[in-house]
Design a protein around this motif. Structure first.
Motif, short mmCIF file in Angstrom:
data_model
loop_
_atom_site.label_atom_id
_atom_site.label_comp_id
_atom_site.label_asym_id
_atom_site.label_seq_id
_atom_site.Cartn_x
_atom_site.Cartn_y
_atom_site.Cartn_z
N LEU A 113 0.79 -1.23 0.00
CA LEU A 113 0.00 0.00 0.00
C LEU A 113 0.82 1.28 0.00
O LEU A 113 0.47 2.23 -0.73
CB LEU A 113 -0.99 0.00 1.17
N PRO A 114 1.89 1.40 0.77
CA PRO A 114 2.64 2.66 0.70
C PRO A 114 3.12 2.99 -0.70
O PRO A 114 3.07 4.16 -1.12
CB PRO A 114 3.81 2.41 1.67
N ARG A 117 0.06 3.92 -3.02
CA ARG A 117 -0.46 5.27 -2.76
C ARG A 117 0.33 6.35 -3.50
O ARG A 117 -0.17 7.44 -3.73
CB ARG A 117 -0.47 5.55 -1.26
N LEU A 160 -10.11 2.33 -0.05
CA LEU A 160 -8.97 2.86 -0.79
C LEU A 160 -9.33 3.77 -1.95
O LEU A 160 -8.43 4.39 -2.54
CB LEU A 160 -8.11 1.70 -1.30
N ASP A 163 -7.98 7.14 -1.86
CA ASP A 163 -6.52 7.19 -1.99
C ASP A 163 -6.09 7.03 -3.44
O ASP A 163 -4.88 6.99 -3.74
CB ASP A 163 -5.88 6.06 -1.17
N ILE A 165 -6.75 4.36 -5.31
CA ILE A 165 -6.42 2.96 -5.57
C ILE A 165 -7.70 2.19 -5.89
O ILE A 165 -8.61 2.14 -5.07
CB ILE A 165 -5.72 2.31 -4.36
#
Length: 247
Positions: A113-114, A117, A160, A163, A165
């Motif tokens: 995820l990092p 993003r 998400l 974000d 995603i």
């Protein structure tokens, strides 16, 4: 097509079957691809990890991101099969199937995820199954795990989307993969068992790994930028069609 040019993708379970077909298709359409698996194969960046071990997953995902220079697409394809009714499988078998098929998705996604993003075209595609939406005999643990993946996909999509995603799933029918081949080899009459599997899909054959890979590529592509929280069936019509018996 070159819709993945400049994008970086990680495919779990990418050493064979649907995962390998997906890695090959994304690469052919311009992506730089890494595969996460227990076995090394193909011309791709390879990172080894057991998706049931969080420390291995984190190390492998970080290594893949480092080599690729970032991450735009995650394909959560790694999984295991299981046969048996609700009473036939032991607690250990239930825990193993859920640990790999459900928590494996969680672990890999959490580690990725990092990096996702930071992408302008972030997409996650989870390999689910017809077993999530149709009752199949002697597939209790497997069906439960894939039903969880389907619900997880939609929950992740909701969490998400803001974000940037996108999260979607594919629901393959019975596919012509090494796992199914091994299953057929163990049957008392492999030819009859294969014919039965083919007959239960309205188009009369097994789904190919390449057909599933094409669906994954569609959902992962920037061209599907308004599609999230969906499950795309690739099952020859099994989920929705009700044909009359052949006369």
């Amino acid at each position: 097509m070159n819709d993945f040019t400049g994008l970086r993708a990680l495919v779990t379970g990418g050493a064979s079957g649907i995962g390998l077909a997906t890695a090959e298709m994304l690469a052919a359409r311009g992506a730089r691809v890494a595969v996460l698996d227990l076995a090394e194969t193909g011309p791709f960046t390879y990172v080894r990890a057991d998706v049931s071990v969080d420390a291995e997953v984190r190390a492998a995902v970080y290594a893949a991101v480092d080599v690729l220079g970032g991450l735009d697409v995650l394909v959560n394809n790694a999984g295991i099969g299981a046969q048996g009714t609700v009473e036939a499988n032991t607690d250990d078998e239930w825990h193993r199937v859920l640990d790999v098929n459900v928590l494996g998705v969680v672990r890999v996604t959490r580690a990725a995820l990092p990096s996702l993003r930071a992408s302008e075209h972030a997409a996650i595609v989870n390999t689910c199954s017809i077993a999530a939406t149709a009752g199949l005999p002697e597939r209790a643990a497997y069906s439960a795990s894939k039903g969880a993946v389907l619900a997880l996909t939609r929950a992740m999509a909701a969490d998400l989307v803001r974000d940037g995603i996108r999260v979607n799933a594919v629901n393959p029918g019975t596919a012509d993969t090494p796992w199914v081949s091994r299953l057929l080899d163990r049957a008392a009459d492999p030819a009859a068992e294969r014919a039965a599997l083919e007959a239960r899909q309205p188009h009369g054959r097994l789904v190919s790994a390449e057909e599933v890979a094409a669906a994954i590529a569609y959902l992962a592509s920037p061209l599907a930028g308004s599609t999230t929280g969906e499950a795309l069936a690739v099952d020859g019509g099994m989920a929705g069609l009700r044909l009359r018996p052949r006369s």
